[in-house]
Scaffold this motif. Structure first.
Motif, PDB file in Angstrom:
ATOM      1  N   VAL A 104       0.854  -1.196   0.000  1.00 38.82           N
ATOM      2  CA  VAL A 104       0.000   0.000   0.000  1.00 38.82           C
ATOM      3  C   VAL A 104       0.887   1.243   0.000  1.00 38.82           C
ATOM      4  O   VAL A 104       1.915   1.293   0.682  1.00 38.82           O
ATOM      5  CB  VAL A 104      -0.954  -0.040   1.224  1.00 38.82           C
ATOM      6  N   ASP A 105       0.507   2.235  -0.805  1.00 37.47           N
ATOM      7  CA  ASP A 105       1.299   3.458  -0.902  1.00 37.47           C
ATOM      8  C   ASP A 105       0.906   4.481   0.155  1.00 37.47           C
ATOM      9  O   ASP A 105       1.750   5.153   0.728  1.00 37.47           O
ATOM     10  CB  ASP A 105       1.106   4.078  -2.304  1.00 37.47           C
ATOM     11  N   LEU A 106      -0.400   4.593   0.371  1.00 39.49           N
ATOM     12  CA  LEU A 106      -0.906   5.657   1.254  1.00 39.49           C
ATOM     13  C   LEU A 106      -1.971   5.116   2.181  1.00 39.49           C
ATOM     14  O   LEU A 106      -2.886   4.413   1.738  1.00 39.49           O
ATOM     15  CB  LEU A 106      -1.617   6.712   0.406  1.00 39.49           C
ATOM     16  N   LEU A 165       6.469   4.605   6.924  1.00 37.50           N
ATOM     17  CA  LEU A 165       6.719   3.308   7.545  1.00 37.50           C
ATOM     18  C   LEU A 165       6.877   2.252   6.456  1.00 37.50           C
ATOM     19  O   LEU A 165       5.928   1.998   5.702  1.00 37.50           O
ATOM     20  CB  LEU A 165       5.531   2.946   8.451  1.00 37.50           C
ATOM     21  N   ASN A 166       8.052   1.641   6.365  1.00 38.03           N
ATOM     22  CA  ASN A 166       8.298   0.569   5.398  1.00 38.03           C
ATOM     23  C   ASN A 166       7.859   0.948   3.983  1.00 38.03           C
ATOM     24  O   ASN A 166       7.225   0.162   3.286  1.00 38.03           O
ATOM     25  CB  ASN A 166       7.565  -0.720   5.807  1.00 38.03           C
ATOM     26  N   GLY A 167       8.133   2.177   3.578  1.00 34.73           N
ATOM     27  CA  GLY A 167       7.791   2.624   2.230  1.00 34.73           C
ATOM     28  C   GLY A 167       6.350   3.087   2.074  1.00 34.73           C
ATOM     29  O   GLY A 167       5.924   3.473   0.983  1.00 34.73           O
ATOM     30  N   MET A 168       5.593   3.051   3.170  1.00 37.90           N
ATOM     31  CA  MET A 168       4.171   3.439   3.121  1.00 37.90           C
ATOM     32  C   MET A 168       4.020   4.773   3.879  1.00 37.90           C
ATOM     33  O   MET A 168       4.628   4.958   4.924  1.00 37.90           O
ATOM     34  CB  MET A 168       3.404   2.320   3.856  1.00 37.90           C
ATOM     35  N   LEU A 169       3.208   5.654   3.330  1.00 39.98           N
ATOM     36  CA  LEU A 169       2.942   6.920   4.030  1.00 39.98           C
ATOM     37  C   LEU A 169       1.635   6.797   4.807  1.00 39.98           C
ATOM     38  O   LEU A 169       0.603   6.465   4.228  1.00 39.98           O
ATOM     39  CB  LEU A 169       2.848   8.072   3.023  1.00 39.98           C
TER      40      LEU A 169
END
Ligand code: FE2
Ligand code: FE2
Length: 244
Positions: free
Chosen positions: A171-173, A187-191
């Motif tokens: 998930v991106d966002l 967090l871990n590439g997720m905003l």
């Protein structure tokens, strides 16, 4: 350019919101002409029919056809979750808007302020996200603690498992609200993006009314905090690094 406007915690109930601020929010959102509108709950204060009708009318004045709306804990009070379904449709739903998938999930429970997603939702959430899309997850409750909100409480009881699921789904966002304080965690590439309250009287510390504007173009993403006047503050300017 894709523009997502993220509003939260309207509390459109007599005595609980500021009508002039609410009007200014509608005007400034319409000036943005968003592609997608996400509202992460607490449309009402008590989940009553009159409040829901006000919320329907208010939201109807925002000029955006692509909408994802989830209920908050206040909306599920007094059996308000049934009125939510009657007026806004399913409490949890998945939508594809071009390249963007938005999965909105009800994290509320009747007459309880604590957040909860529930194991029975996890497989459905995972199935909603497909490769090659921009993946957005929306819920009312904050999945991570938010500064300036005092003693931590009401975070979804299964927040850890939901965060792991969302990371696994790339998930991106994540868009959420509830605490009435804006904040962004990476967090871990997720905003994980919390919205402040758009127009309620309940303001924390020295924060003020605001909402989020997320803009995406090619591999770049910007998040702005927008105030009812339309003034913007850049919070995130991110160039997505290709995966190695
Ligand atoms: Fe709220
Ligand atoms: Fe809330």
């Amino acid at each position: 350019m894709i523009r997502i406007v993220h509003l939260s915690d309207l509390h459109l109930s007599d005595g609980y919101f500021l009508p002039d601020t609410a009007e200014a929010v509608i005007e400034s959102v319409n000036d943005i002409t968003p592609d997608i509108l996400v509202i992460t709950g607490d449309l009402t204060q008590y989940g009553s029919y009159n409040e829901y009708r006000n919320a329907e009318e208010w939201i109807g004045r925002i000029e955006c056809r692509n909408r994802v709306i989830v209920p908050g804990n206040h909306d599920s009070r007094n059996v308000g979750y049934l009125l939510f379904e009657e007026i806004f449709g399913k409490r949890s739903s998945s939508h594809s808007f071009g390249r963007v998938t938005v999965v909105g999930v009800d994290s509320s429970q009747p007459d309880v302020d604590d957040g909860h997603i529930g194991r029975e939702m996890y497989d459905w959430i995972a199935e909603c996200f497909r490769p090659g899309e921009i993946r957005v997850f929306a819920l009312h409750h904050h999945l991570l603690p938010v500064p300036m909100t005092g003693r931590e409480r009401q975070i979804p009881v299964d927040a850890g498992d939901v965060l792991e699921l969302l990371c696994r789904c790339d998930v991106d966002l994540v868009l959420c609200g509830h605490k009435h304080v804006p904040w962004v965690w990476r967090l871990n590439g997720m905003l994980v993006v919390n919205a402040g309250t758009a127009c309620s009287k309940s303001i924390k510390a020295r924060t003020t009314h605001c909402y989020n504007l997320i803009e995406m173009e090619d591999e770049r993403l910007w998040i702005y905090r927008v105030f009812p006047t339309g003034k913007r503050e850049l919070i995130v300017d991110l160039m997505n690094e290709p995966e190695s």
